[in-house]
Structure formats: structure tokens, C-alpha cells
Design an enzyme around this catalytic site. Structure first.
Site: not given
Lengths: 388, 388
Positions: B84, B210, B330, B334
Site C-alpha cells: 500500500c 475497496i 477510510k 484506497h
């Protein structure tokens, strides 16, 4: 700004080791590099790591920190991926880190585990180096793509399957004394010509094997090498990278690799040398035709002239410009993410006299390593030098 | 050595776009970055590109040259992968290239396509950021790993699910005016506490969604920005990276993230600032507890004190130190390989006053972006500044 030094390198024996994990392979190479250099792991400030197909072959991404841990290096670690030029891309960042003064000691390396997923699995995984939407789904494979490049070359410049066979014969012969090589097997031109066809005009011996293996090198600043009295006579004096459209169909030409032309020009300029200074080369011969294309992009031969270089002996170990003394990808093997650093290690060992084929070029002072990804959409070139 | 400038940035709307390819997403972000900067694509000398799961989600590796082609950039392109933190790793090379004088103009970016493989597919693909042999095969998932970290934190320092709920409420509220955010939806503490449990103590609203999306930025030398009269007031004044053992079980502590401590220290030292100079931060809140851990590693809060920062209002847009004004991972979403550059873009836009939440910190001159990979085995931190 002084040139980074190659303080040590380690390469696993390349071959088929389906039971060995990537981390196991890299640990061997990385620890050997540390050992050969005499540099303690605690001094290593970063790991630049190349890997291509870990997601598909081992269900393992994020390999940078994993590999750092495996060699006892407590430092930032990043994985580079540029298909078969992944390790070459990692080398560039290593060079940049030392040159900029950001670090005095780094490790660069790469690993690939391929045989555990079988030939079909590895062929599928390799295919993601090409354009999935416009090449792979249309049925292209890498042997097919390089076959198109060979046909285009033959049409534009001439050449024959027999010329290519001599490249394979040469690289197999070079590998005979390289205990790290996957294929230590002498072949003849007839063997190559009579082998099963893979993608016309490329036969079985025109292609490199599928390989498990790893390679690593310790690169330091000149100051660190001097201060710690390291035996590190070889320096990386030039680095270059070139890019091209990913899909072959989007190129102007199939018989030239302009990304490699650009990378070579940049690396030579960076080193302040011309192509005529090069004494020895390791080039990315994933297929025999790829060696030919590489030698012309490196300006070591005129366009259309490298095709006969192995046949006429120029690039053999007895010739004027030995190429792929390691055996090349063709005979040494091609663990994708490790290849660029294995080339770097070979050139360093040839220049410092420790390579089993170093006697081919006892007075060599300048070597070049050419690492290519996909159908040469990514290329890195590094110039290494020894002596003043 | 002068600080690289952020000359422009582009971010797609984050969300669920299973029909859009990664290349399509990146083209939108990259072309927007070029357009916003006023820099012609022909001037871009390199692309540093982050992507995490392209092999699994799109059967596409070697995305560097592909993405360069999509934005009309004819220059070397390399893909960085650090889970990430992939885009954060790419930013570091971009900064290094400008600082060392190797380039005057580069593009840095990232993209991730995730929703096309479904929730199970994306969960599987995300899992390769952890140790496949010792974590994933034993049944670990990322919600499970962060749940362990949250439990450990609660045990060591105290804190509650309600404290974490306030982090989610804050970030959702911040995202309400961010048209690029995936979740523009106000939630209450009760909503978060009553949501389905994912991995005790983390519920549905403790986890980021997601996401499909891309982000890109144009980074130039100060000299280039001046010569071309670019509107580029924000500079990248510090960069740092830290690493840790990949597997959580190999760490000394679950309630601290030392890789982020190291990255932060290095970035602050590099920028010549202390943590007390930071006015605004974007941190990697893949889970609510991750925001808490990040703020303590960034030394913006003492150990054990960031847990109440959202609850007591300190990190809300009305507080002393607003955190994740974009909505964070959040609520903004992401798209893994894009996140680090999306954070960079957010901080640049907050500092130059163009972000819709910039009014929270009208006098901000220093911002920090924290991008973490896996269970924080890789972290990059960048310091951005505006003004003298």
C-alpha cells in the site's frame, strides 16, 4: 560525485529448484554478496530489489522488506518491477542513492521463482510483461513476439537461422565453465537447427530456459570503500534507461529496439565514454535475436551487422568483443527479477579477473550490461569500469 | 540542492468502477496533472509509478511503459511496489531524481483496479502484502492483523471501540465536500459501533473500502518552475522511508509502528523541521487504528495519546491539527497503488488553498503525508511546505 563501487556480489546457481522459495534463493545470494564484500549487514542503508512474477508464482507481493529480513538488513527496502529489466531498474536507484550522497552502502538484488508453477504457469506469468489487452488476449506469446522481430530483422537486414544458431552455440560454450549456469551443455549449430521449432524462425535453442535463481551485490561509495579498505576495484560509471510503447504493434520498427538505443546513449554519456571503449558485454539474450538487437542498440555494431558477429567469431571468447561470457540468459538461465544484477556481477567479476571466463579479456577495463523488459519496452544499461 | 516543486496533480474520483481499466484510470489522473501544471508531456523525463495488484487484478505487469504511453510521455518509466506504500516509494525516487539534478521534470503517480475481481478476489490480492508462508496460510487477513494491533494498543495504552468510531466519523465528515471521495456519507458514532463486526474490535466502519482509482503529480525542479513561470508554490522538503519485518509475528511490538517512526524522523530531519511544525497531515488510515498508530509514529502525539485525538476534536477540521481532510483512506477510498500520490496531492492542495477543506487550516505552511504498506512493514513520509 564519485562513482559507486561494486564491493561484492553473490549469485545462486541458476536452475530448476521448484522446492526452493524465493526468500531462500535471495538469502543465499544476499548473504554471499555481504560475505564477499566484507561489509556488515548493519552498514547496509537500503535494499533495491527486483522481482517480476512473485504475485503469480508465490502469491507473495511486498517482497522488499521480506528480502531485507532474510539477509539481516534492517533498512528500507523497495521492490522494482520492469518485467525482465526489474533488477536493472533497481540498480539505477542504487547508483542514484550512492551518487547523491543519500547512502554510503546499499544492497541491490533480485530473485525469481518460476519452475514451481510449471512451464504453462511460467509462460502465462511471463506474458504479463506484454500488453494483456492488445497482445496476450490476441494470442501473442514471447517466443511469438521475438519471432516477429527476427523475421522483420531478416527481411530488413538479412540473416538466417544459422546465424542465430551461432549465438546459441557461443553462449552454451561460454557457460561450460560457469558453475552457476543452468545449462552446462555444449551444442552444435546442427543441434540448434534441428531442434524443435518454437515460433518460426526461433527453435528451442534460440530461447532461454525457465529458471529459479537470485543475485545480489553490495554497492558502496568510493569513500566508504576506501575507509574500510574494501577490495572493490570496479565502479559503476554510467547508467541509462529507455522506454518504449508496451505493445509491439505500437512501434515504428520491429527490427530495432530504440529504448535500448536511448539507454545506451545515456549510459555512455554518463560514463563519458563512447561505444568503442567497451571491451566486454553482457546483454539480454532471452532469445538469440535479442542479443543481435542489443548489440546494435549498444552501438557495438552497425545496424544489420551484429547478426553475423557470433558466426564470424567476433563475440566469442576468442573474439575482439566477447559477449555473454557468463553464458547469457540463453545458457546461464534467466530468473527474471535477478537477471540484471547477475549481469552486473558477471561484468564486475570479469573486470576484476575473478570470473572463470575473465581470461578471455585480460586487459578489459570497460564492460557494459544491458537488461531489457518485455519486447524491449524497458531497458537499462550500465557501464562498469576498472582502473584509472 | 533545492526542493522539488509540486507543479500540478490529478486524481480520479475514487469509487467502484469495475468496467474501467487501470490504464484508463491512470490516463485521466496523469492528463489532469499535466493540464493542471501547464507542463507539456514532452518535458517529462521519467515516470515513477506505483501499482500493487495489477498481476492479479488485470493480468498486467510491466505497467511503467504502458502508463507512460497512456499519458503521452516518451520517457523511462518504472513501477514501484511496496504494497500500500507503492506510490510513496515512487515519490521518493521522483524527489531523488530532481534533487540530484538528474531530471528537471518528472511525473509520479499510481493506479489500482480492484473492484473488477470482487470482494473475495480483492481480499485475496491484498493478502499478498503480508507473509504468504507464515501469515496468510495460517489464516491471517488484514482486518485480522489490524485487529490484533488494536487489541494490543488497547491493552498497552487503553482506548475503546468508541474512540476508534470517532476517527471514522471524522474522516467521513471530512469527505463530505470532497467530490473525489468514494464515500460521501455522514455517519454517527452509533452507526460505527452498531455496524457489523469484521474482526473484533474492528467493525465495518473501522475499515477503508475497496476502491478503483488513480493519482498523478508533476514534480519539477525549482529552476524549471521559475523559468516556466509555473504556479507551483508547494515544495517537497523532506522524504523518509522505514522498513520492518514483513510478518507481524516477527515484531517486538504490535501497538507501535517503528518503520513509520524511522520514516518520520528521516523526513523531518531532511526537511529541517520538528514534528511541532506540522500544521496538517494525511495519514494511512486503512483501518481506524492505523490512523492512531500513524499519528504517534509521526510524533504528532505521545504514545497512547492519539487514540482520543478524534474524539476530543484535535484532529477534526475544527481542531488544532486536522488529519485526513480528504476523508482519508477510510472515506476517500484506497486504490492501493495510487494512495501515496493522492495524499501528496491533498497536502499540496491544502497548502496552496485549493482543496475544499483548505479553509480548516488557512495559515498552514507545513503538511505531512504518511503512506504505509502491509502491517506497516514499509512506510514513507513526505514533508511538504509552502512559503519561505
Amino acid at each position: 560525485m564519485t562513482d559507486p563501487r561494486v564491493a561484492g556480489a553473490g549469485v545462486t546457481t541458476f536452475g530448476s529448484y521448484p522446492e526452493r522459495t524465493g526468500r531462500d534463493l535471495f538469502a543465499e545470494a544476499g548473504l554471499e554478496a555481504l560475505d564477499q564484500s566484507g561489509v556488515p549487514a548493519a552498514d547496509v542503508e537500503a535494499l533495491y530489489y527486483g522481482n517480476f512474477m512473485g504475485e503469480l508464482a508465490e502469491h507473495q507481493g511486498h517482497q522488499g522488506p521480506l528480502m531485507a529480513e532474510m539477509v539481516g538488513v534492517d533498512a528500507p527496502a523497495t521492490r522494482y518491477e520492469a518485467a525482465c529489466a526489474s533488477a536493472g531498474a533497481a540498480i539505477r536507484s542504487a547508483v542514484q542513492a550512492i551518487r547523491s550522497g543519500e547512502a554510503d552502502v546499499v544492497m541491490v538484488g533480485g530473485a525469481e521463482r518460476m519452475t514451481n508453477i510449471g512451464t504453462a504457469g511460467a509462460t502465462d506469468a511471463l506474458s504479463i510483461a506484454a500488453d494483456d489487452l492488445y497482445e496476450i488476449r490476441a494470442g501473442m506469446t514471447f517466443p511469438g513476439a521475438y519471432a516477429l522481430m527476427a523475421r522483420s530483422y531478416f527481411e530488413e537486414y538479412g540473416g538466417s537461422r544459422e546465424d542465430l544458431a551461432h549465438v546459441a552455440v557461443k553462449n552454451h560454450e561460454h557457460a561450460l565453465v560457469n558453475d552457476h549456469a543452468q545449462l552446462q551443455k555444449e551444442i552444435s549449430v546442427a543441434d540448434a537447427l534441428e531442434a524443435p521449432m518454437v515460433a518460426e524462425p526461433l527453435g528451442l535453442y534460440d530461447a532461454c530456459p525457465i529458471t529459479d535463481g537470485a543475485a545480489a551485490a553490495i554497492v558502496t561509495s568510493e569513500a566508504y570503500a576506501a575507509e574500510h579498505d574494501l577490495d572493490a576495484p570496479v565502479r559503476i560509471s554510467g547508467t541509462g534507461q529507455g522506454g518504449d510503447n508496451l505493445a509491439l504493434q505500437d512501434r515504428a520498427h520491429y527490427a530495432q529496439t530504440p529504448a535500448a538505443d536511448k539507454a545506451a546513449r545515456e549510459a555512455y554519456d554518463d560514463a563519458g565514454i563512447g561505444a568503442d571503449a567497451v571491451d566486454v558485454a553482457e546483454v539480454h539474450d532471452c532469445f538469440t535475436i535479442a542479443e543481435v538487437l542489443a548489440l546494435e542498440s549498444l552501438a557495438l555494431f552497425e545496424r544489420g551487422e551484429a547478426i553475423t558477429a557470433a558466426r564470424d567469431g567476433t563475440t566469442t571468447r576468442h573474439g575482439e568483443l566477447p559477449v555473454n561470457l557468463s553464458g547469457g540468459l540463453k545458457a546461464k538461465g534467466h530468473p527474471v527479477g535477478a537477471t540484471g544484477v547477475a549481469q552486473l556481477a558477471t561484468i564486475a567479476w570479469v573486470l576484476d579477473g575473478s570470473h572463470p571466463r575473465a581470461d578471455a579479456v585480460p586487459d578489459a577495463t570497460v564492460g557494459v550490461a544491458h537488461n531489457a523488459g518485455g519486447t524491449v519496452a524497458s531497458t537499462t544499461v550500465h557501464v562498469l569500469e576498472v582502473g584509472e
